[in-house]
Design an enzyme around this catalytic site. Structure first.
Site, PDB file in Angstrom:
ATOM      1  N   GLY A   2      78.101  23.535 126.692  1.00  0.00           N
ATOM      2  CA  GLY A   2      77.314  23.210 125.504  1.00  0.00           C
ATOM      3  C   GLY A   2      76.562  21.920 125.725  1.00  0.00           C
ATOM      4  CB  SER A   3      73.670  20.887 126.593  1.00  0.00           C
ATOM      5  OG  SER A   3      72.982  22.134 126.409  1.00  0.00           O
ATOM      6  N   GLY A   4      74.200  20.528 122.972  1.00  0.00           N
ATOM      7  CA  GLY A   4      73.474  20.137 121.765  1.00  0.00           C
ATOM      8  C   GLY A   4      73.614  18.634 121.557  1.00  0.00           C
ATOM      9  CG  ASN A   5      73.198  15.343 117.898  1.00  0.00           C
ATOM     10  OD1 ASN A   5      73.811  14.990 116.896  1.00  0.00           O
ATOM     11  ND2 ASN A   5      72.336  14.543 118.492  1.00  0.00           N
ATOM     12  CE  LYS A  20      70.758  26.869 115.783  1.00  0.00           C
ATOM     13  NZ  LYS A  20      69.697  27.602 115.099  1.00  0.00           N
ATOM     14  CE  LYS A  44      84.503  17.575 114.253  1.00  0.00           C
ATOM     15  NZ  LYS A  44      83.872  16.281 114.033  1.00  0.00           N
ATOM     16  CD  GLN A 100      78.939  24.635 113.847  1.00  0.00           C
ATOM     17  OE1 GLN A 100      79.769  24.816 114.710  1.00  0.00           O
ATOM     18  NE2 GLN A 100      77.982  25.517 113.604  1.00  0.00           N
ATOM     19  CE  LYS A 135      83.490  17.077 110.270  1.00  0.00           C
ATOM     20  NZ  LYS A 135      82.078  16.777 110.537  1.00  0.00           N
TER      21      LYS A 135
HETATM   22  P1  NAD Z   1      73.768  21.249 117.843  1.00  0.00           P
HETATM   23  O1  NAD Z   1      74.004  21.275 116.387  1.00  0.00           O
HETATM   24  O2  NAD Z   1      72.911  20.176 118.387  1.00  0.00           O
HETATM   25  O3  NAD Z   1      73.178  22.689 118.200  1.00  0.00           O
HETATM   26  C1  NAD Z   1      72.198  22.905 119.143  1.00  0.00           C
HETATM   27  C2  NAD Z   1      72.755  23.587 120.369  1.00  0.00           C
HETATM   28  O4  NAD Z   1      72.852  25.002 120.145  1.00  0.00           O
HETATM   29  C3  NAD Z   1      71.835  23.400 121.554  1.00  0.00           C
HETATM   30  O5  NAD Z   1      72.591  23.140 122.711  1.00  0.00           O
HETATM   31  C4  NAD Z   1      71.160  24.743 121.660  1.00  0.00           C
HETATM   32  O6  NAD Z   1      70.740  25.042 122.967  1.00  0.00           O
HETATM   33  C5  NAD Z   1      72.262  25.667 121.249  1.00  0.00           C
HETATM   34  N1  NAD Z   1      71.755  26.989 120.878  1.00  0.00           N
HETATM   35  C6  NAD Z   1      70.761  27.270 120.015  1.00  0.00           C
HETATM   36  N2  NAD Z   1      70.570  28.603 119.946  1.00  0.00           N
HETATM   37  C7  NAD Z   1      71.493  29.171 120.783  1.00  0.00           C
HETATM   38  C8  NAD Z   1      71.826  30.512 121.128  1.00  0.00           C
HETATM   39  N3  NAD Z   1      71.183  31.545 120.590  1.00  0.00           N
HETATM   40  N4  NAD Z   1      72.843  30.705 121.995  1.00  0.00           N
HETATM   41  C9  NAD Z   1      73.513  29.665 122.523  1.00  0.00           C
HETATM   42  N5  NAD Z   1      73.244  28.371 122.234  1.00  0.00           N
HETATM   43  C10 NAD Z   1      72.244  28.142 121.372  1.00  0.00           C
HETATM   44  O7  NAD Z   1      75.170  21.261 118.631  1.00  0.00           O
HETATM   45  P2  NAD Z   1      76.272  20.082 118.691  1.00  0.00           P
HETATM   46  O8  NAD Z   1      75.888  18.948 117.793  1.00  0.00           O
HETATM   47  O9  NAD Z   1      76.523  19.794 120.119  1.00  0.00           O
HETATM   48  O10 NAD Z   1      77.556  20.753 118.019  1.00  0.00           O
HETATM   49  C11 NAD Z   1      78.508  21.515 118.724  1.00  0.00           C
HETATM   50  C12 NAD Z   1      79.827  21.475 117.967  1.00  0.00           C
HETATM   51  O11 NAD Z   1      80.277  20.129 117.911  1.00  0.00           O
HETATM   52  C13 NAD Z   1      79.700  21.944 116.501  1.00  0.00           C
HETATM   53  O12 NAD Z   1      80.794  22.740 116.163  1.00  0.00           O
HETATM   54  C14 NAD Z   1      79.700  20.650 115.713  1.00  0.00           C
HETATM   55  O13 NAD Z   1      80.248  20.782 114.413  1.00  0.00           O
HETATM   56  C15 NAD Z   1      80.590  19.771 116.574  1.00  0.00           C
HETATM   57  N6  NAD Z   1      80.356  18.319 116.380  1.00  0.00           N
HETATM   58  C16 NAD Z   1      79.106  17.807 116.231  1.00  0.00           C
HETATM   59  C17 NAD Z   1      78.929  16.437 116.053  1.00  0.00           C
HETATM   60  C18 NAD Z   1      77.570  15.817 115.881  1.00  0.00           C
HETATM   61  O14 NAD Z   1      77.474  14.694 115.394  1.00  0.00           O
HETATM   62  N7  NAD Z   1      76.492  16.474 116.277  1.00  0.00           N
HETATM   63  C19 NAD Z   1      80.039  15.595 116.079  1.00  0.00           C
HETATM   64  C20 NAD Z   1      81.302  16.149 116.246  1.00  0.00           C
HETATM   65  C21 NAD Z   1      81.448  17.512 116.398  1.00  0.00           C
HETATM   66  P1  13P Z   2      77.631  16.932 110.899  1.00  0.00           P
HETATM   67  O1  13P Z   2      77.640  18.233 111.657  1.00  0.00           O
HETATM   68  O2  13P Z   2      77.618  17.098 109.410  1.00  0.00           O
HETATM   69  O3  13P Z   2      76.513  16.024 111.371  1.00  0.00           O
HETATM   70  O4  13P Z   2      78.983  16.182 111.242  1.00  0.00           O
HETATM   71  C1  13P Z   2      79.126  15.566 112.483  1.00  0.00           C
HETATM   72  C2  13P Z   2      80.556  15.366 112.820  1.00  0.00           C
HETATM   73  O5  13P Z   2      81.280  16.305 113.006  1.00  0.00           O
HETATM   74  C3  13P Z   2      81.030  13.966 112.904  1.00  0.00           C
HETATM   75  O6  13P Z   2      82.341  13.892 113.403  1.00  0.00           O
END
Ligand code: NAD
Ligand code: 13P
Length: 343
Positions: free
Chosen positions: A10-13, A298, A120, A300, A205
């Protein structure tokens, strides 16, 4: 022991922020293969492959702009290739995209590999809620799966602002291994033997944060939000204890518990989009808001709100969770946003 090889799926945010930390840690600590592969869902950004941009500029310009990876973080568009030879697998995709990824990983990772889920969300079956970590475990042929959850808004973590996080583990040695992968001076990781508690705190949460965002959209102040947070924590604890045995009270006091709830209700994406939803009088669809406000990232909390509501209704206990139920009614059943304080 053997050399550990870490892969980030995975490589989102958040995926990118954690790859930055792990990339640095494997360079700083002994016992790790120095290359960290990161699975990237391929897309074009300004006409170029995102993997190519990451591997030349060492930055995920779409999902974590302005932050550099160490050069040992290597982007792969093929998930099997990303996982090849890995002994430690970090699952960090949005919950809805996990499904198809496990199979190609299973064939390529090292024998005896262990996983850690940072995802999450929650699923459910006929018997009740199902943990994402249990789904991964099943799909990976019984692999041990820990979780990492905490007050970790990705952009703040990526700027090296101090925070804490929590590993939930089943096997002590694996809990220790994951703590070593993630812990660094600005990202302090503790661990607790309670996978279900840590994971459910992280999932629920996000639903409570929708309620906090509704309050913001209505122009309500800190007192009201504090009430949402307090009641939300209470319902989270109740949910955990109703559906899972062995949940520890201490878990709710760790970063994954009260701290993640607080930061998400003030600084998260679920809060932000729920504020926009409330300002539009509940009349704008979630997909539209997500598209307009998050640039491909995205939510969640919306999916989780629906999954939680289904479980609670099926079990006939929705009335025992007035806040979680109210948030779902506002988000998906046309209840007025002003009802957020009528739980
Ligand atoms: P994100 O919300 O940035 O989502 C974008 C990612 O989804 C990108 O890597 C994108 O390439 C991918 N994507 C989009 N369409 C797709 C498809 N059809 N198939 C496969 N991948 C696809 O992602 P994130 O922030 O890395 O979140 C991942 C998990 O981590 C989530 O469950 C989130 O709740 C949790 N999380 C996020 C944060 C935060 O602050 N961003 C903090 C803690 C936990
Ligand atoms: P959000 O997806 O609402 O930005 O929450 C980020 C998160 O999980 C912080 O720990």
């Amino acid at each position: 022991g053997r050399t550990e090889k870490v892969a980030v799926i995975g490589s989102g945010n958040w995926g990118s922020a954690i790859a930055k930390i792990v990339g640095q840690n494997v360079l700083d600590k002994p016992g790790f293969d120095k290359e960290v592969r990161m699975y990237v869902y391929q897309e074009k950004v300004n006409g170029r492959d995102l993997t190519e941009i990451i591997n030349t500029e060492h930055e995920n310009v779409k999902y974590l702009k302005g932050v550099k990876f160490t050069e040992n973080v290597v982007a792969c568009a093929d998930v099997g290739e990303a996982a090849a030879g890995a002994t430690l697998l970090i699952f960090v995709t949005p919950h809805q995209f996990l499904g198809s990824l496990c199979k190609p990983i299973k064939g390529r990772c090292a024998r005896g590999a262990r996983a850690c889920s940072l995802i999450k969300g929650i699923e459910f079956d006929a018997n009740g809620p199902v943990l994402i970590s249990d789904i991964i475990k099943k799909k990976m042929g019984g692999m041990d799966v820990s979780v990492l959850m905490g007050a970790n808004v990705a952009n703040e973590v990526a700027r090296d602002e101090f925070c804490e996080s929590t590993v939930g583990y089943r096997k002590e040695a694996n809990g220790r291994a994951w703590q070593r992968v993630f812990d660094c001076p600005t990202f302090r990781v503790s661990k607790i033997k309670d996978v279900a508690g840590v994971e459910l705190c992280g999932a629920l949460k996000n639903v409570v944060a929708l309620g906090a965002g509704f309050c913001d959209g209505l122009g309500l102040g800190g007192n009201t939000k504090a009430a949402i947070i307090r009641v939300g924590l209470g319902e989270t604890i109740q949910f955990c204890k109703m559906f899972y045995g062995g949940i520890k009270d201490q878990t709710f006091l760790e970063s994954c518990g009260v701290a993640d709830l607080v930061t998400t209700c003030f600084g998260g994406r679920n809060r932000k989009c729920a504020e926009a939803f409330a300002k539009a009088g509940g009349k704008s669809g979630w997909d539209k808001i997500e598209k307009e406000m998050l640039n491909g990232q995205k939510l969640q909390g919306t999916i989780t709100a629906q999954d939680v509501a289904k479980v609670l209704r099926k079990k006939g206990v929705a009335h025992k969770f007035p806040l979680l139920s109210k948030i779902h009614q506002i988000a998906f059943e046309g209840a007025p946003v002003t009802d957020i304080v009528k739980f």
